[in-house]
Design an enzyme around this catalytic site. Sequence first.
Site, short mmCIF file in Angstrom:
data_model
loop_
_atom_site.label_atom_id
_atom_site.label_comp_id
_atom_site.label_asym_id
_atom_site.label_seq_id
_atom_site.Cartn_x
_atom_site.Cartn_y
_atom_site.Cartn_z
CG HIS A 360 7.87 -88.88 41.57
ND1 HIS A 360 6.85 -88.03 41.18
CD2 HIS A 360 9.02 -88.27 41.18
CE1 HIS A 360 7.37 -86.97 40.59
NE2 HIS A 360 8.69 -87.09 40.57
CD GLU A 373 10.42 -82.84 43.07
OE1 GLU A 373 10.37 -84.08 43.17
OE2 GLU A 373 11.16 -82.15 43.77
NE ARG A 376 5.02 -81.97 41.86
CZ ARG A 376 5.73 -82.74 42.67
NH1 ARG A 376 5.78 -82.47 43.95
NH2 ARG A 376 6.40 -83.78 42.21
NE ARG A 397 10.80 -86.49 44.24
CZ ARG A 397 11.69 -86.86 43.36
NH1 ARG A 397 12.31 -88.02 43.48
NH2 ARG A 397 11.98 -86.09 42.34
CG HIS A 499 10.78 -91.83 41.80
ND1 HIS A 499 10.73 -92.00 40.43
CD2 HIS A 499 11.62 -90.78 42.02
CE1 HIS A 499 11.50 -91.09 39.86
NE2 HIS A 499 12.06 -90.34 40.80
CG HIS A 500 15.67 -93.25 44.83
ND1 HIS A 500 16.47 -92.90 43.76
CD2 HIS A 500 16.52 -93.59 45.82
CE1 HIS A 500 17.75 -93.01 44.10
NE2 HIS A 500 17.80 -93.42 45.35
NE ARG A 539 16.33 -90.17 44.48
CZ ARG A 539 15.77 -89.39 43.55
NH1 ARG A 539 16.11 -88.11 43.43
NH2 ARG A 539 14.87 -89.90 42.73
O1 MEZ Z 1 15.34 -86.81 41.13
C1 MEZ Z 1 14.24 -87.14 40.68
O2 MEZ Z 1 13.75 -88.25 40.92
C2 MEZ Z 1 13.46 -86.19 39.87
C3 MEZ Z 1 13.95 -84.81 39.80
C4 MEZ Z 1 12.35 -86.60 39.30
C5 MEZ Z 1 11.45 -85.67 38.61
O3 MEZ Z 1 10.41 -85.38 39.18
O4 MEZ Z 1 11.80 -85.21 37.53
#
Ligand code: MEZ
Length: 564
Positions: A360, A373, A376, A397, A499-500, A539
């Site tokens: 992220h 996010e 932004r 991302r 992050h994921h 993602r």
């Molecule tokens: O889906 C996400 O990881 C997300 C929207 C994160 C975020 O920036 O809030």
Amino acid sequence: MFKKILLMVSLVSAVAMAKPKEYIATGEGYNGSIQIKLSVEDKKITGIDVVKHEESGFTKKAMNKINKDIIDTQSLDVDNVAGATFTSDGIKEAVGKAVAMAGLTLSKGNKKVATNVEYTDTNTDIVVVGGGGAGLSAALAATEKGAKVILLEKMPMVGGNTNYATGGINAADTKIQKQLGIEDSAELYYADTMKGGKNLNNPTLLKKLTEESKNIIDWLIAKGTDLTEVSFSGGQSVKRIHRPTGGKAVGPVIVDALNSNLEKLGVDLRTDSEVVKILKKDGKVHGVLVKSKGKEYQIHSKAVIMATGGFGANPEMVSEYNPNLKGFGSTNNPAITGEGIKLVQEVGGDLVDMNQIQTHPTVVHNATDMITESVRGEGAILVNREGKRFINELETRDVVSKAELAQTGKSAFLIFDQGTRENLSAINGYVKKGLTKESDTVEGLAKIIGMNAKELKSTIERYNGFVKNGEDKDFAKKGLPREIVKAPFYAIEVSPAVHHTMGGVRINDSTEVLDKDGKAIPGLYAAGEITGGVHGGNRIGGNAVTDITVFGKIAGEKAAENIK
Ligand code: MEZ
């Protein structure tokens, strides 16, 4: 007559004397003050009630646990509840103050907290492993289909990574979008996600995700989730990320709603319960081995749904599958360590896309706090140390992370104004936590963050011009909601962190776990970040919450149907 009155008066005062003394005090939690009422009798704490607080609903269990532990041990030296550290500290601060008012002396040292529940071998229809968004959705859907469910969570409270989800949940062609005049379709959502995922997404899973997205919004709202706003997130061609009123963080709101429904239905939820083995005999999964409070016991079931999340908080596993990410921080809940994936592997489940791990781009530099996010999406720009924009802030991302790492110091600054803050209440939390720098002027802000003021001012003025004319001539960003004009002005230094984890257990669109030959393993289902394939090589922001709820619900429904 006089004697009778005297008797009544002394009875009343005896009752009054028997009443515990009460003391009110406050401490600072995550979102604000927590006010408690401490009841004291015979120099002992007999009750702690939370009178007022601004914490997320999911912390209710954590507060109850801390309160109980303090009463059981008559001590403030009790462990914080993992995942609710600020809330735990806030309660302890308030209790400490009330204890001082009461003139009590508490015991010192972390006394062992008495545990009264000890489980033994048992039977049920369906075991759901993991109490994050996917597990909660699965447990609720299965229970509503008439199955008897036991939901297991290894942490002291439910929510997992979903408690950290902030930005929102993506969905296309929803009633809310229609009310707001946003034209969207499952096909466009599919195309955006496939492009963002570098065409590596499993088409069948993605089709299911995008087609079911509008129904999951209806389902979540019917379960009591507040979803009223829609905004932009990276990689989307229209406004598609749905969120609670005022831009509140989405995850805790969903966890709270699903958990309340499960509580109403009396579902057997067992926290502090870690699954250490999936039981399989004659090719069929028939339960799990659980470790709880140092003891093991078995739950025999007709189906097992694995919803334990990914492995973003397991740095060894992250660097094993993607050595480029060695040394990166993580935004994940500490519980997200990937054991569930290994358990599924042990019973023959196949894995896909394990090297696809996302960073992220806006995580507080040298820390773990993710800045959503949506900041932004609501108008923040990203500038480098030299005060210049360097990327379309709403690119996917992977693209934004890569661009940031190419800047001086491998970090960047999110710059936004009070207008953005007023449209996104999640920012209040960042300010309270001290993550932002602020000033009444752009020049003042530049000075605080050590940036050339002239350069920053000219970047902001140029950007404001783009907003006025509706076109970003430098980076073609879509969605220019507001100029950066309203004081105070804010900055947060950010850099990428894990992050994921897009890879995981291979499933079909009924969430059945598949083996290496693509055959379903009878009795075994998986949903959420433990699975792979939905998101491909990257993602899209807002798709995790769609994934966990859409496939969590499907897992619960399919498992319940198939055991009949
Ligand atoms: O889906 C996400 O990881 C997300 C929207 C994160 C975020 O920036 O809030």
